[in-house]
Design a protein around this motif. Structure first.
Motif, mmCIF file in Angstrom:
data_model
loop_
_atom_site.group_PDB
_atom_site.id
_atom_site.type_symbol
_atom_site.label_atom_id
_atom_site.label_comp_id
_atom_site.label_asym_id
_atom_site.label_seq_id
_atom_site.Cartn_x
_atom_site.Cartn_y
_atom_site.Cartn_z
ATOM 1 N N TYR A 1 0.830 -1.205 0.000
ATOM 2 C CA TYR A 1 0.000 0.000 0.000
ATOM 3 C C TYR A 1 0.869 1.261 0.000
ATOM 4 O O TYR A 1 0.552 2.249 -0.689
ATOM 5 N N ASN A 2 1.972 1.235 0.774
ATOM 6 C CA ASN A 2 2.860 2.397 0.813
ATOM 7 C C ASN A 2 3.479 2.676 -0.547
ATOM 8 O O ASN A 2 3.788 3.826 -0.878
ATOM 9 N N ILE A 3 3.676 1.635 -1.342
ATOM 10 C CA ILE A 3 4.290 1.800 -2.661
ATOM 11 C C ILE A 3 3.258 2.204 -3.708
ATOM 12 O O ILE A 3 3.457 3.148 -4.481
ATOM 13 N N THR A 4 2.142 1.507 -3.743
ATOM 14 C CA THR A 4 1.152 1.712 -4.815
ATOM 15 C C THR A 4 -0.009 2.606 -4.415
ATOM 16 O O THR A 4 -0.731 3.099 -5.298
ATOM 17 N N ARG A 5 -0.237 2.782 -3.106
ATOM 18 C CA ARG A 5 -1.387 3.532 -2.583
ATOM 19 C C ARG A 5 -2.700 2.919 -3.039
ATOM 20 O O ARG A 5 -3.713 3.610 -3.188
ATOM 21 N N GLN A 6 -2.703 1.614 -3.269
ATOM 22 C CA GLN A 6 -3.911 0.904 -3.668
ATOM 23 C C GLN A 6 -4.109 -0.316 -2.781
ATOM 24 O O GLN A 6 -3.142 -0.932 -2.318
ATOM 25 N N CYS A 7 -5.371 -0.646 -2.560
ATOM 26 C CA CYS A 7 -5.704 -1.817 -1.748
ATOM 27 C C CYS A 7 -5.954 -2.994 -2.682
ATOM 28 O O CYS A 7 -7.068 -3.186 -3.163
ATOM 29 N N ASP A 8 -4.883 -3.741 -2.948
ATOM 30 C CA ASP A 8 -4.975 -4.816 -3.928
ATOM 31 C C ASP A 8 -5.131 -6.197 -3.309
ATOM 32 O O ASP A 8 -5.365 -7.162 -4.033
ATOM 33 N N TYR A 9 -4.989 -6.316 -1.970
ATOM 34 C CA TYR A 9 -4.949 -7.637 -1.364
ATOM 35 C C TYR A 9 -5.849 -7.691 -0.134
ATOM 36 O O TYR A 9 -6.171 -6.672 0.474
ATOM 37 N N ALA A 10 -6.235 -8.910 0.227
ATOM 38 C CA ALA A 10 -7.084 -9.139 1.399
ATOM 39 C C ALA A 10 -6.608 -10.399 2.111
ATOM 40 O O ALA A 10 -5.887 -11.230 1.538
ATOM 41 N N LEU A 11 -7.019 -10.547 3.369
ATOM 42 C CA LEU A 11 -6.641 -11.703 4.179
ATOM 43 C C LEU A 11 -7.844 -12.609 4.398
ATOM 44 O O LEU A 11 -8.976 -12.143 4.493
ATOM 45 N N GLY A 12 -7.578 -13.895 4.512
ATOM 46 C CA GLY A 12 -8.620 -14.835 4.891
ATOM 47 C C GLY A 12 -9.020 -14.652 6.340
ATOM 48 O O GLY A 12 -8.225 -14.199 7.166
#
Length: 712
Positions: A591-602
């Motif tokens: 997130y710090n690099i891309t400023r996007q929320c691309d992933y989630a946790l189970g």
């Protein structure tokens, strides 16, 4: 009286009692219990004095080693004593009073029975050495890392000489001679002052007899403290200790001395590793870059400039207490430690080979690892979970129909179509209107009006006319109740659907992962040579066995969003299984690099692991670390370390388990379904209007006369 002085006078072996008394009162030996082993180098009366001195404020257990000097089986005798001795219950504090010929045998027998542990402290008081034979190096050379051993040995002159007289007569003569000389010196100093002042001034400043005496006494005491005395100079004891500079290098530490006049004079500690821990040693520790547990901060040239993370914060805190610094050695293969190939590798290999004093890493405690290394107290409990591509929001153009299932909509539509004819039949054939002669061809007596009336009620737009008959009123009343329930339920669900947007499949647990793997070809993987491999492999639960059997093996993932693993997760529906804290850190860095929320946790957490430091099997320092780790845990410092090094909350972590945040703003896209309905209604209305115009044209063509004459 204040103007008196006591002079120490010790004969023969009685120096042993005085030395022990001085050591206790100087807090050098701060023991609450003693295990005393003494041979025949001190007689029974002196042995009793030793016991009386030590037992004033401590528990004393005595073992006799008499008649062993000529015993060829002394080793067996010592081993029998140590085998039967409940050392832990007696406090593990050993005081050995013996001749130097017995020291070696005692140390070897104690080592055989593992009595040189971190908890044990040993002081050897060697009685038969002297100024020409007091070398302790052969005993010091037996020391190993973790030994707490000190030696107090006799270094007195072997026999009296001109420089060392002994006896009470010598002490009296020396004291009288010194007193007379100091009195004479004091009187000469007073005479010099008397000659320089007037008689009246002298009567004011002249010292009294008591003051003169006290001045002489202080000079005698100062002389004794600095130079000692001639008569007692032949009695002297030295102190040395085993000091470990490095794990394999033993140092013979000079601690200090004791003499009759000067007492104890220290240069260092008698038990240096008890009071000073590692004594400033630099110890090697093994570690790997594994945020947020272990973080290797590198400079522009790629060199490690600083170590941080929870483990190093913990290690820094322990280093202050145990007095050491450390240097980090990464394993050459960059692995954690696994034995799949038949031999251990990585960090565990380092510990087994004693390349490092400990492994400063967040190692999971497993049965296989416990067989080859020892682990410290548990630092934390960490679960495993998995990371996957963040589910995207589903299209909401049909949001207005989402609150009800298709079957519910079907029932509502059917009831809306049926309720009009039912209402018309009940209203039309009610006897009330026949009795009152109110039947006509207008209002609710027409079927289409009844249907529009019920449809308007469904939209909460009730008609202006109510049926007069009770049967019709009851039907309409219950229809309104039905409408209220339907509308209220629909409105509530619609608000919920607007507030919590729908997303595509979220992976909540491993069962769903396996299901999606079979249906949609989703793949998953885990860190190569990590302990979780063995957990999946050895698990008795079929779900875990299947996950482990089909898991891909990955190298340590970096923080580059364009890295192989992260791209695989984002674009190929791949799932990565790892410590939850590690995955949270990966998400934060992405997130710090891309400023996007691309992933989630189970949402499922499994295999809750004990995280601890690893030590060699025979490490003497593990208990020292355990004591400090317990104190750190009790003080709550690990929670502070987590606050310092765990990723902070952001817009992604709030919704890490779903795909969106807890709430959403309603946009035009969310309301597009309502516009579709409106446009559909307008279109239908225009078509009907067109139909009406066509029909009007046909009517006019058949009868051109639009205005017809009035016929009464």
């Amino acid at each position: 009286r204040k103007n008196g002085i006591l002079l120490p006078y010790i004969e023969g072996q009685h120096a042993v009692v005085q030395i022990l008394t001085d050591l206790r009162h100087s807090n050098t030996i701060k023991w609450k219990s003693y295990i005393v082993l003494n041979d025949d180098s001190i007689d029974p009366s002196l042995s009793k004095l030793v016991y009386d001195s030590l037992s004033q404020d401590a528990a004393v257990t005595s073992y006799s080693l008499e008649n062993m000097q000529g015993n060829a089986r002394r080793s067996e005798f010592l081993e029998d004593i140590f085998m039967k001795m409940p050392a832990n219950d007696l406090g593990n504090r050993f005081l050995v009073i013996c001749k130097q010929s017995l020291v070696m045998d005692v140390m070897k027998a104690a080592e055989t029975h593992h009595l040189f542990k971190h908890k044990t402290q040993w002081v050897f008081l060697v009685t038969d050495t002297h100024s020409l034979n007091f070398d302790m190096s052969r005993f010091v050379s037996l020391g190993k890392d973790g030994y707490n051993v000190g030696f107090v040995f006799n270094a007195s002159l072997q026999q009296a000489s001109e420089d060392c007289s002994r006896g009470l007569t010598c002490l009296i003569e020396e004291s009288l001679t010194q007193s007379i000389e100091l009195y004479e010196e004091a009187l000469e100093e007073e005479l010099d002052v008397f000659e320089e002042v007037a008689l009246e001034e002298w009567e004011i400043i002249m010292p009294s007899r008591e003051e003169r005496t006290m001045s002489v006494i202080h000079k005698i005491i100062d002389s004794k403290r600095t130079t000692g005395g001639k008569c007692n100079s032949c009695t002297k004891w030295m102190m040395e200790a085993i000091e470990i500079k490095e794990s394999e290098r033993v140092n013979q530490l000079e601690v200090g001395s004791w003499s009759v006049d000067l007492g104890l004079q220290f240069k260092d500690d008698l038990l240096p590793h008890v009071t000073g821990g590692f004594r400033g040693r630099t110890i090697p520790v093994g570690s790997l870059h594994y945020p947020p547990w272990m973080i290797f901060n590198r400079n522009s040239r790629g060199q490690v400039s600083e170590y941080s993370g929870l483990i190093f914060a913990l290690l820094d805190e322990i280093a202050k207490k145990l007095n050491f610094t450390y240097v980090v050695k990464e394993p050459r293969d960059g692995k954690w430690g696994d034995s799949d190939s038949g031999a251990w590798n990585g960090l565990i290999r380092q510990v087994i080979d004693k390349e490092v004093v400990l492994s400063a890493a967040a190692l999971s405690v497993s049965k296989e690892r416990l067989a080859v290394v020892n682990f410290s107290e548990t630092i934390d409990m960490q679960p495993y979970t998995f990371i996957y591509r963040r589910p995207t929001e589903l299209s909401r153009y049909l949001l207005f129909i989402d609150p009800f299932t298709p079957m519910v909509w079907l029932y509502i539509a059917a009831m809306t179509l049926l309720i009009g004819p039912i209402f018309w039949i009940i209203h039309r054939y009610s006897y009330y209107y026949t009795f009152h002669d109110q039947i006509n061809k207008y209002g609710l007596f027409q079927l289409q009006n009844c249907m529009w009336y019920c449809y308007g009620a469904l939209l909460q737009q009730g008609g202006n006319i109510l049926p007069m008959a009770d049967s019709g009123r009851i039907l309409i009343g219950f229809w309104w109740l039905f409408v209220m329930v339907v509308v209220t339920t629909y409105s509530g669900n619609l608000v919920a659907f607007l507030t919590f947007p729908q997303i595509e499949y979220p992976l909540n647990d491993l069962s769903q992962l396996l299901e999606k793997g079979k249906e949609d070809g989703i793949t998953w993987g885990l860190l190569k040579d990590s302990v979780i491999e063995s957990y999946f492999r050895d698990s008795e639960e079929p779900k875990f066995q299947e996950v482990g059997a089909h898991a891909q093996k990955h190298e340590e993932p970096g923080t580059d969003p364009n890295g192989e693993l992260m791209q695989k997760i984002k674009y190929e529906d791949h799932v990565y299984i790892e410590f939850k804290s590690k995955l949270e850190m990966m998400m934060k860095e992405q997130y710090n690099i891309t400023r996007q929320c691309d992933y989630a946790l189970g949402s499922e957490e499994f295999f809750h692991e004990r995280v601890a430091l690893a030590f060699p099997k025979d490490s003497p320092w593990i208990e020292h670390f355990n004591i400090e780790i317990k104190r750190i845990l009790q003080a709550g410092l690990t929670e502070k370390f987590k606050q310092d090094h765990w990723p902070s909350e952001d817009e992604c972590s709030v919704s890490a388990r779903g795909g969106t945040g807890t709430t959403a703003v309603v946009s035009v896209l969310d309301m597009q379904g309502s516009f579709y309905i409106l446009f559909f209604g307008i279109t239908v209305a225009l078509l009907i209007l067109l139909f009406e115009l066509v029909m009007r044209k046909k009517v006019v063509s058949r009868d051109p006369s639009i205005i017809k004459p009035y016929t009464p």
